[in-house]
Design a protein around this motif. Structure first.
Motif, PDB file in Angstrom:
ATOM      1  N   GLU A  97       0.520  -1.170  -0.112  1.00 26.67           N
ATOM      2  CA  GLU A  97      -0.365  -0.287   0.043  1.00 26.67           C
ATOM      3  C   GLU A  97       1.410   1.004  -0.168  1.00 26.67           C
ATOM      4  OE1 GLU A  97      -2.470   0.008   2.996  1.00 26.67           O
ATOM      5  OE2 GLU A  97      -3.655  -1.734   2.493  1.00 26.67           O
ATOM      6  N   HIS A 124      -2.222   0.713  -4.496  1.00 31.03           N
ATOM      7  CA  HIS A 124      -1.568  -1.050  -4.416  1.00 31.03           C
ATOM      8  C   HIS A 124      -0.546  -1.118  -5.095  1.00 31.03           C
ATOM      9  CE1 HIS A 124      -4.485  -1.568  -2.068  1.00 31.03           C
ATOM     10  NE2 HIS A 124      -3.673  -2.369  -1.621  1.00 31.03           N
ATOM     11  N   SER A 170      -7.474  -1.193  -3.682  1.00 34.74           N
ATOM     12  CA  SER A 170      -7.719  -2.235  -3.318  1.00 34.74           C
ATOM     13  C   SER A 170      -7.885  -3.004  -3.787  1.00 34.74           C
ATOM     14  CB  SER A 170      -7.908  -2.175  -1.966  1.00 34.74           C
ATOM     15  OG  SER A 170      -8.964  -2.929  -1.925  1.00 34.74           O
TER      16      SER A 170
END
Length: 381
Positions: free
Chosen positions: A142, A157, A185
């Motif tokens: 992250e 990401h 995500s």
């Protein structure tokens, strides 16, 4: 000894206090399992809700997403059995008396920008390409960065392949975009992107690469999207392109060991991300030699403005020469098929070459994971 005596006294006092506390009555929830995958690939979904009057479940286990009613037994447990289902990863959500509810027995979730869904796995040989297998694994981080375009901190990401940290070599970069309602995500959780890359690399079916999964959802004023959804989509498209080109790409190429030329850059996205991919690749055709559009096209009025907005690229005789891959893939039951067909007609009109594949299924992660698995081996050849 004095310390021992004090400790013993405290322990006895605590035991006495606990003994006086009201004891909780056991319920069926204590031993309930959900989801429960059976030998024949049927899946039981269960929830303990003795005071509820209606419980349903919906998800991508059904091509129609039509909710299925659960049945309540005398102990207050609501249940239904799905399938048998083809081995894969599925998302689902419960509705309890009209309230969207997570399955309290299932800790595996997919997070969106304004909602959550449970994820369940039906194991089988078909999921080998996306499973967490005993192969060398890359790293998925992250990454927070300062977005000057949006004047805020943003997250992406980033996948780096096995061996990246130990070496000093440079790598091609694949920018992978998610769909509406998700954030950065999505491709790493329900999309299984990290595991798909690991497995392809371990099998020698793909080149080592850095995969960047930015957040394509823009912080728009709520009224914009509610008043005119299509105008809101166009605004998000333009905001994304601006931030992607001015913030995301420069940060990646400054921070990671990349090969910063179009021969070593790829771009692909699903649904909204496919729309954004079309926009960026036709606005800046000099940046990417590899383009992938999954379950997407120019939506609504955007198809009418596309011929004007992208006229330079559409009429550029060298466009095809500078694209090693322009890949378009969609399920035959996808609800955006009309937009997809109109987009292909526009590309055909201007003699833009592309490869097209139509699969079974609809607008689901079940298809998009497969598309990623097919697209990645074609990159950076």
């Amino acid at each position: 000894m004095r310390g021992f005596g004090l400790a013993l006294g405290a322990s006895m006092a605590l035991s006495g206090a606990m003994a006086q506390m009201p004891q909780r009555t056991p319920t069926p929830n204590d031993t309930l399992k959900s989801p429960k995958v059976m030998a024949d690939n049927r899946v039981a979904i269960q929830i303990y809700a003795p005071k509820a009057t209606e419980v349903t479940v919906g998800g991508d286990f059904s091509s129609t997403y039509k909710p299925i009613s659960l049945v309540k037994n005398e102990q207050g447990v609501w249940s239904t059995v799905l399938g048998p289902l083809r081995p894969d990863y599925y998302t689902y959500t419960l509705m309890v008396d009209g309230v969207r509810t997570m399955d309290p027995k299932n800790p595996v979730i997919k997070q969106g920008i304004s909602s959550l869904e449970n994820v369940m796995a039906v194991p089988g040989a078909e999921t080998a390409f996306e499973d967490n297998r005993a192969v060398p694994h890359g790293q998925v981080r992250e990454v927070w960065y300062s977005s000057g375009s949006l004047n805020m901190m943003r997250r992406m990401h980033v996948y780096t392949p096995p061996g990246y940290e130990q070496g000093n070599g440079k790598y091609p970069v694949f920018y992978l975009l998610h769909g509406a309602g998700d954030d950065d995500s999505g491709w790493n959780t329900v999309g299984r992107a990290g595991f798909i890359l690991d497995n392809l690399l371990a099998a020698g079916q793909a080149k080592p690469m850095i995969v960047v999964m930015p957040n394509g959802s823009m912080p728009m004023p709520p009224a914009t999207g509610q008043a005119n959804p299509m105008q809101g989509l166009s605004t998000m498209r333009d905001m994304f392109a601006n931030e992607f080109l001015k913030d995301v790409m420069p940060y990646v190429e400054k921070t990671y060991r990349t090969l910063p030329n179009r021969e070593n850059r790829a771009l692909a996205g699903l649904s909204m991300g496919g729309f954004q991919t079309l926009d960026v690749s036709l606005t800046r055709p000099d940046l990417f030699n590899y383009v992938g559009v999954f379950s997407s096209g120019f939506f609504g009025p955007s198809i009418d403005e596309a011929e004007t907005k992208y006229s330079k690229a559409l009429n550029d005789a060298s466009f095809n020469k500078n694209k090693k891959l322009f890949w378009v893939e969609i399920g035959k039951d996808d609800f955006v098929m009309d937009a997809n067909k109109k987009t292909l007609a526009l590309l055909d009109k201007h003699k833009i070459k592309y490869q097209y594949k139509e699969t079974t299924g609809g607008h689901t992660w079940i298809n998009w994971r497969q598309y990623l698995n097919e697209y990645v081996p074609q990159l950076f050849k």
